[in-house]
Design a protein around this motif. Structure first.
Motif, PDB file in Angstrom:
ATOM      1  N   CYS A  22     -29.700 -37.179  50.140  1.00  0.00           N
ATOM      2  CA  CYS A  22     -30.106 -36.184  49.100  1.00  0.00           C
ATOM      3  C   CYS A  22     -30.935 -37.325  48.225  1.00  0.00           C
ATOM      4  N   VAL A  23     -32.247 -36.979  48.173  1.00  0.00           N
ATOM      5  CA  VAL A  23     -33.174 -37.955  47.316  1.00  0.00           C
ATOM      6  C   VAL A  23     -33.219 -37.272  46.055  1.00  0.00           C
ATOM      7  N   ALA A  24     -33.231 -37.837  44.997  1.00  0.00           N
ATOM      8  CA  ALA A  24     -33.231 -37.447  43.541  1.00  0.00           C
ATOM      9  C   ALA A  24     -34.531 -37.732  42.721  1.00  0.00           C
ATOM     10  N   SER A  25     -34.827 -36.811  42.070  1.00  0.00           N
ATOM     11  CA  SER A  25     -36.021 -37.295  41.172  1.00  0.00           C
ATOM     12  C   SER A  25     -35.772 -36.638  39.953  1.00  0.00           C
ATOM     13  N   GLY A  26     -36.692 -37.235  38.966  1.00  0.00           N
ATOM     14  CA  GLY A  26     -36.677 -36.562  37.731  1.00  0.00           C
ATOM     15  C   GLY A  26     -35.546 -37.247  36.961  1.00  0.00           C
ATOM     16  N   ASP A  27     -34.678 -37.882  37.214  1.00  0.00           N
ATOM     17  CA  ASP A  27     -33.707 -38.789  36.525  1.00  0.00           C
ATOM     18  C   ASP A  27     -33.058 -39.694  37.405  1.00  0.00           C
ATOM     19  N   THR A  28     -32.233 -40.530  37.063  1.00  0.00           N
ATOM     20  CA  THR A  28     -31.455 -41.467  37.955  1.00  0.00           C
ATOM     21  C   THR A  28     -30.109 -41.320  38.157  1.00  0.00           C
ATOM     22  N   ILE A  29     -29.506 -41.198  39.510  1.00  0.00           N
ATOM     23  CA  ILE A  29     -28.331 -40.564  39.966  1.00  0.00           C
ATOM     24  C   ILE A  29     -27.363 -41.285  39.126  1.00  0.00           C
ATOM     25  N   GLY A  30     -27.478 -42.727  38.718  1.00  0.00           N
ATOM     26  CA  GLY A  30     -26.530 -43.289  38.171  1.00  0.00           C
ATOM     27  C   GLY A  30     -25.998 -42.551  36.721  1.00  0.00           C
ATOM     28  N   ARG A  31     -26.359 -41.574  36.217  1.00  0.00           N
ATOM     29  CA  ARG A  31     -26.488 -41.165  34.951  1.00  0.00           C
ATOM     30  C   ARG A  31     -25.311 -39.798  35.316  1.00  0.00           C
ATOM     31  N   TYR A  32     -25.196 -39.666  36.439  1.00  0.00           N
ATOM     32  CA  TYR A  32     -24.428 -38.288  36.828  1.00  0.00           C
ATOM     33  C   TYR A  32     -23.139 -38.614  37.654  1.00  0.00           C
ATOM     34  N   CYS A  33     -22.408 -37.619  37.716  1.00  0.00           N
ATOM     35  CA  CYS A  33     -21.493 -37.429  38.955  1.00  0.00           C
ATOM     36  C   CYS A  33     -22.099 -36.628  39.968  1.00  0.00           C
ATOM     37  N   MET A  34     -21.908 -37.241  41.110  1.00  0.00           N
ATOM     38  CA  MET A  34     -22.678 -36.846  42.218  1.00  0.00           C
ATOM     39  C   MET A  34     -21.510 -36.370  43.468  1.00  0.00           C
ATOM     40  N   GLY A  35     -22.152 -35.644  44.260  1.00  0.00           N
ATOM     41  CA  GLY A  35     -21.081 -34.956  45.269  1.00  0.00           C
ATOM     42  C   GLY A  35     -22.000 -34.085  46.359  1.00  0.00           C
ATOM     43  N   TRP A  36     -21.101 -33.806  47.210  1.00  0.00           N
ATOM     44  CA  TRP A  36     -21.392 -32.879  48.466  1.00  0.00           C
ATOM     45  C   TRP A  36     -20.292 -31.662  48.422  1.00  0.00           C
ATOM     46  N   PHE A  37     -20.930 -30.447  48.731  1.00  0.00           N
ATOM     47  CA  PHE A  37     -20.111 -29.465  48.934  1.00  0.00           C
ATOM     48  C   PHE A  37     -20.566 -28.535  49.983  1.00  0.00           C
ATOM     49  N   ARG A  38     -20.041 -27.619  50.633  1.00  0.00           N
ATOM     50  CA  ARG A  38     -20.537 -26.969  51.621  1.00  0.00           C
ATOM     51  C   ARG A  38     -20.035 -25.558  51.647  1.00  0.00           C
ATOM     52  N   GLN A  39     -20.562 -24.729  52.213  1.00  0.00           N
ATOM     53  CA  GLN A  39     -20.460 -23.354  52.200  1.00  0.00           C
ATOM     54  C   GLN A  39     -20.746 -22.544  53.822  1.00  0.00           C
ATOM     55  N   ILE A  40     -19.970 -21.824  53.757  1.00  0.00           N
ATOM     56  CA  ILE A  40     -20.087 -20.885  55.121  1.00  0.00           C
ATOM     57  C   ILE A  40     -19.946 -19.496  54.555  1.00  0.00           C
ATOM     58  N   PRO A  41     -20.883 -18.598  55.206  1.00  0.00           N
ATOM     59  CA  PRO A  41     -21.303 -17.352  54.705  1.00  0.00           C
ATOM     60  C   PRO A  41     -20.172 -16.733  54.431  1.00  0.00           C
TER      61      PRO A  41
END
Length: 122
Positions: A22-41
């Motif tokens: 996950c490439v981030a732009s516009g701000d630094t990821i260190g300022r955020y809480c980051m994560g992954w989620f998934r979804q099935i239809p």
């Protein structure tokens, strides 16, 4: 605000591995809480993994011991290493960022900043 773009999804046989980025732009990821989620239809979003600015991580029980979340602050990239994949891991995977880390695994599917997703098929 941060913009997020995922990649690395694909089709893999059961037992195989994939690494999502996950490439981030516009701000630094260190300022955020980051994560992954998934979804099935037609099913609710499921928080998969989260990482806080201090490096502490959390995982859904269904992926513990198989998935690893990490981030490269210098490159501004979030990763999800997925090993021993199972058919039930098939879903669209999304990268997300939020300002508050409280109950991160529960909250990450409802984040304000979310990527476009990458499909994983096992």
């Amino acid at each position: 605000h941060v913009q997020l773009v995922e990649s690395g999804g694909g089709s893999v046989e059961a037992g195989g591995s994939l690494r999502l980025s996950c490439v981030a732009s516009g701000d630094t990821i260190g300022r955020y809480c980051m994560g992954w989620f998934r979804q099935i239809p037609d099913k609710e979003r499921e928080g998969v993994a989260g990482i806080e600015s201090d490096g502490s991580t959390s995982y859904a029980d269904s992926v513990k011991g198989r998935f690893t979340v990490s981030q490269d602050s210098a490159k501004n990239i979030l990763y999800l290493q997925m090993n021993s994949l199972k058919p039930e891991d098939t879903a669209m995977y999304y990268c997300a960022a939020r300002s508050v880390c409280l109950d991160l695994l529960t909250a990450i599917p409802h984040s304000r900043w979310v990527g476009q997703g990458t499909q994983v098929t096992v």
